[in-house]
Design a protein around this motif. Structure first.
Motif, PDB file in Angstrom:
ATOM      1  N   HIS A   1       0.803  -1.224   0.000  1.00  0.00           N
ATOM      2  CA  HIS A   1       0.000   0.000   0.000  1.00  0.00           C
ATOM      3  C   HIS A   1       0.837   1.275   0.000  1.00  0.00           C
ATOM      4  O   HIS A   1       0.271   2.373  -0.038  1.00  0.00           O
ATOM      5  CB  HIS A   1      -0.935   0.019   1.219  1.00  0.00           C
ATOM      6  CG  HIS A   1      -1.999  -1.028   1.159  1.00  0.00           C
ATOM      7  ND1 HIS A   1      -3.092  -0.946   0.327  1.00  0.00           N
ATOM      8  CD2 HIS A   1      -2.130  -2.200   1.818  1.00  0.00           C
ATOM      9  CE1 HIS A   1      -3.852  -2.004   0.477  1.00  0.00           C
ATOM     10  NE2 HIS A   1      -3.287  -2.785   1.374  1.00  0.00           N
ATOM     11  N   VAL A   2       2.159   1.136   0.066  1.00  0.00           N
ATOM     12  CA  VAL A   2       3.022   2.325   0.145  1.00  0.00           C
ATOM     13  C   VAL A   2       4.166   2.286  -0.866  1.00  0.00           C
ATOM     14  O   VAL A   2       5.269   2.724  -0.586  1.00  0.00           O
ATOM     15  CB  VAL A   2       3.566   2.539   1.582  1.00  0.00           C
ATOM     16  CG1 VAL A   2       2.456   2.941   2.524  1.00  0.00           C
ATOM     17  CG2 VAL A   2       4.293   1.302   2.084  1.00  0.00           C
TER      18      VAL A   2
ATOM     19  N   VAL B   1      -6.892   4.481   1.043  1.00  0.00           N
ATOM     20  CA  VAL B   1      -8.321   4.223   1.201  1.00  0.00           C
ATOM     21  C   VAL B   1      -8.647   2.750   0.986  1.00  0.00           C
ATOM     22  O   VAL B   1      -9.634   2.245   1.525  1.00  0.00           O
ATOM     23  CB  VAL B   1      -9.189   5.121   0.284  1.00  0.00           C
ATOM     24  CG1 VAL B   1      -9.051   6.590   0.655  1.00  0.00           C
ATOM     25  CG2 VAL B   1      -8.854   4.906  -1.180  1.00  0.00           C
ATOM     26  N   ASP B   2      -7.809   2.033   0.225  1.00  0.00           N
ATOM     27  CA  ASP B   2      -8.050   0.608  -0.038  1.00  0.00           C
ATOM     28  C   ASP B   2      -7.286  -0.303   0.931  1.00  0.00           C
ATOM     29  O   ASP B   2      -7.055  -1.473   0.633  1.00  0.00           O
ATOM     30  CB  ASP B   2      -7.713   0.263  -1.492  1.00  0.00           C
ATOM     31  CG  ASP B   2      -6.247   0.446  -1.844  1.00  0.00           C
ATOM     32  OD1 ASP B   2      -5.485   1.026  -1.036  1.00  0.00           O
ATOM     33  OD2 ASP B   2      -5.846   0.010  -2.947  1.00  0.00           O
ATOM     34  N   ASN B   3      -6.919   0.235   2.089  1.00  0.00           N
ATOM     35  CA  ASN B   3      -6.237  -0.545   3.120  1.00  0.00           C
ATOM     36  C   ASN B   3      -7.153  -0.600   4.356  1.00  0.00           C
ATOM     37  O   ASN B   3      -6.984   0.160   5.307  1.00  0.00           O
ATOM     38  CB  ASN B   3      -4.891   0.101   3.455  1.00  0.00           C
ATOM     39  CG  ASN B   3      -4.068  -0.709   4.432  1.00  0.00           C
ATOM     40  OD1 ASN B   3      -4.572  -1.593   5.112  1.00  0.00           O
ATOM     41  ND2 ASN B   3      -2.793  -0.384   4.526  1.00  0.00           N
ATOM     42  N   PRO B   4      -8.135  -1.511   4.345  1.00  0.00           N
ATOM     43  CA  PRO B   4      -9.098  -1.539   5.445  1.00  0.00           C
ATOM     44  C   PRO B   4      -8.464  -1.821   6.811  1.00  0.00           C
ATOM     45  O   PRO B   4      -8.924  -1.293   7.829  1.00  0.00           O
ATOM     46  CB  PRO B   4     -10.093  -2.634   5.049  1.00  0.00           C
ATOM     47  CG  PRO B   4      -9.401  -3.450   4.010  1.00  0.00           C
ATOM     48  CD  PRO B   4      -8.405  -2.542   3.346  1.00  0.00           C
ATOM     49  N   ALA B   5      -7.414  -2.635   6.848  1.00  0.00           N
ATOM     50  CA  ALA B   5      -6.792  -2.960   8.140  1.00  0.00           C
ATOM     51  C   ALA B   5      -6.193  -1.716   8.791  1.00  0.00           C
ATOM     52  O   ALA B   5      -6.418  -1.456   9.979  1.00  0.00           O
ATOM     53  CB  ALA B   5      -5.738  -4.046   7.961  1.00  0.00           C
TER      54      ALA B   5
ATOM     55  N   SER C   1      -5.567   8.534  -0.063  1.00  0.00           N
ATOM     56  CA  SER C   1      -5.476   8.165   1.346  1.00  0.00           C
ATOM     57  C   SER C   1      -6.623   8.765   2.134  1.00  0.00           C
ATOM     58  O   SER C   1      -7.238   9.739   1.711  1.00  0.00           O
ATOM     59  CB  SER C   1      -4.168   8.688   1.958  1.00  0.00           C
ATOM     60  OG  SER C   1      -3.066   8.069   1.368  1.00  0.00           O
ATOM     61  N   ASN C   2      -6.865   8.182   3.289  1.00  0.00           N
ATOM     62  CA  ASN C   2      -7.705   8.800   4.291  1.00  0.00           C
ATOM     63  C   ASN C   2      -6.801   9.595   5.220  1.00  0.00           C
ATOM     64  O   ASN C   2      -5.711   9.136   5.563  1.00  0.00           O
ATOM     65  CB  ASN C   2      -8.485   7.755   5.091  1.00  0.00           C
ATOM     66  CG  ASN C   2      -9.673   7.232   4.321  1.00  0.00           C
ATOM     67  OD1 ASN C   2     -10.353   7.976   3.632  1.00  0.00           O
ATOM     68  ND2 ASN C   2      -9.916   5.942   4.417  1.00  0.00           N
ATOM     69  N   ASP C   3      -7.237  10.776   5.582  1.00  0.00           N
ATOM     70  CA  ASP C   3      -6.523  11.618   6.539  1.00  0.00           C
ATOM     71  C   ASP C   3      -7.202  11.441   7.891  1.00  0.00           C
ATOM     72  O   ASP C   3      -8.339  11.879   8.082  1.00  0.00           O
ATOM     73  CB  ASP C   3      -6.562  13.068   6.070  1.00  0.00           C
ATOM     74  CG  ASP C   3      -5.871  14.044   7.022  1.00  0.00           C
ATOM     75  OD1 ASP C   3      -5.292  13.605   8.045  1.00  0.00           O
ATOM     76  OD2 ASP C   3      -5.936  15.259   6.751  1.00  0.00           O
ATOM     77  N   TRP C   4      -6.512  10.757   8.799  1.00  0.00           N
ATOM     78  CA  TRP C   4      -6.990  10.551  10.169  1.00  0.00           C
ATOM     79  C   TRP C   4      -6.174  11.457  11.083  1.00  0.00           C
ATOM     80  O   TRP C   4      -4.973  11.634  10.868  1.00  0.00           O
ATOM     81  CB  TRP C   4      -6.788   9.111  10.583  1.00  0.00           C
ATOM     82  CG  TRP C   4      -7.642   8.106   9.874  1.00  0.00           C
ATOM     83  CD1 TRP C   4      -7.373   7.509   8.662  1.00  0.00           C
ATOM     84  CD2 TRP C   4      -8.872   7.565  10.319  1.00  0.00           C
ATOM     85  NE1 TRP C   4      -8.378   6.624   8.349  1.00  0.00           N
ATOM     86  CE2 TRP C   4      -9.311   6.631   9.344  1.00  0.00           C
ATOM     87  CE3 TRP C   4      -9.657   7.758  11.452  1.00  0.00           C
ATOM     88  CZ2 TRP C   4     -10.483   5.905   9.476  1.00  0.00           C
ATOM     89  CZ3 TRP C   4     -10.834   7.035  11.585  1.00  0.00           C
ATOM     90  CH2 TRP C   4     -11.238   6.126  10.607  1.00  0.00           C
ATOM     91  N   ARG C   5      -6.794  12.006  12.120  1.00  0.00           N
ATOM     92  CA  ARG C   5      -6.093  12.971  12.972  1.00  0.00           C
ATOM     93  C   ARG C   5      -6.448  12.768  14.448  1.00  0.00           C
ATOM     94  O   ARG C   5      -7.586  12.451  14.792  1.00  0.00           O
ATOM     95  CB  ARG C   5      -6.461  14.376  12.534  1.00  0.00           C
ATOM     96  CG  ARG C   5      -5.752  15.473  13.315  1.00  0.00           C
ATOM     97  CD  ARG C   5      -6.080  16.824  12.782  1.00  0.00           C
ATOM     98  NE  ARG C   5      -7.421  17.204  13.256  1.00  0.00           N
ATOM     99  CZ  ARG C   5      -8.071  18.280  12.889  1.00  0.00           C
ATOM    100  NH1 ARG C   5      -7.539  19.115  12.002  1.00  0.00           N
ATOM    101  NH2 ARG C   5      -9.276  18.544  13.355  1.00  0.00           N
ATOM    102  N   VAL C   6      -5.451  13.021  15.297  1.00  0.00           N
ATOM    103  CA  VAL C   6      -5.621  13.081  16.740  1.00  0.00           C
ATOM    104  C   VAL C   6      -5.141  14.447  17.195  1.00  0.00           C
ATOM    105  O   VAL C   6      -4.062  14.898  16.800  1.00  0.00           O
ATOM    106  CB  VAL C   6      -4.795  11.985  17.456  1.00  0.00           C
ATOM    107  CG1 VAL C   6      -4.768  12.212  18.964  1.00  0.00           C
ATOM    108  CG2 VAL C   6      -5.314  10.607  17.141  1.00  0.00           C
TER     109      VAL C   6
END
Length: 169
Positions: free
Chosen positions: A30-31, A128-132, A160-165
Motif C-alpha cells: 500500500h506504500v 483508502v483501499d487498506n481496510p486494516a 489516502s484517508n486523513d486521520w487525525r488526533v
C-alpha cells in the motif's frame, strides 16, 4: 488479544534487522513497494535521529511475555495543510496481524506523543483501499478528516484517508 501484552520500546541501532523484516512486497503493497537497502539505511538513520533532533520517535512493537519484536510504530514531523504536524505509521509482521497488536501499539504511541510531541496534531494517512490500517486508526482514537491525495513515498501519489488526533485535546 487474550494473554498478549503489547509494549513499545524506543528504536535502537539493532532494529535495522526488524526494519528489513517489514520491507517485503506484502508489507509494503500500500506504500509503493519495498525499499532498496540504501533507502532502508537512510530510513534507519532517520529513525535513530528522531528523538535527538526533536522530530518524533520510532518504536519497535514488543510482545510480552517473551519480548518478541513483531513490528514498528512511530511518528515523525512533516508539513501538512500549511502547518507542521506529526505523522504516524506502523507495521506488524504477517504472523501477528489480525490480533489487535497494531491498534494497541498505535494507542501506546499516541499516548507517548501526547507527552512528548512538539506539535498539536498527529495524522495517519492509510490508503483508502487498506481496510486494516484504517481500522487501526479508528481503534486508536483517530478522527477521520476525509480523503486526500497523499505523496508517499516521494514522487508517488496515492488516495489516502486523513486521520487525525488532537494531542492537546
Amino acid at each position: 488479544m487474550t494473554g498478549i501484552e503489547v509494549q513499545i520500546e524506543p528504536w535502537t541501532d539493532t532494529d535495522l534487522a526488524l526494519l528489513r523484516r517489514v520491507n517485503t512486497p506484502e508489507m509494503k503493497k500500500h506504500v509503493g513497494g519495498p525499499e532498496t537497502e540504501e533507502q532502508l539505511l537512510v530510513r534507519h538513520g532517520r529513525y535513530l535521529d528522531f528523538v535527538p533532533s526533536g522530530l518524533g520517535c520510532m518504536y519497535r512493537i514488543v510482545l510480552q511475555p517473551g519480548g518478541e519484536a513483531v513490528g514498528t510504530v512511530g511518528y515523525g514531523t512533516r508539513t501538512w495543510a500549511g502547518g507542521t504536524v506529526h505523522e504516524m505509521g506502523w507495521n506488524v509482521l504477517p504472523g501477528h496481524q489480525g490480533r489487535g497488536i497494531a491498534a494497541a501499539a498505535a494507542r501506546a504511541a499516541v499516548a507517548a506523543a501526547r507527552r512528548e510531541a512538539a506539535h498539536r496534531f498527529l495524522h495517519a494517512f492509510p490508503a483508502v483501499d487498506n481496510p486494516a490500517s484504517n481500522a487501526v486508526c479508528a481503534k486508536a482514537g483517530f478522527t477521520l478528516v476525509g480523503e486526500t491525495d497523499f505523496e508517499f513515498p516521494p514522487g508517488r501519489f496515492m488516495r489516502s484517508n486523513d486521520w487525525r488526533v488532537d494531542l492537546r485535546g
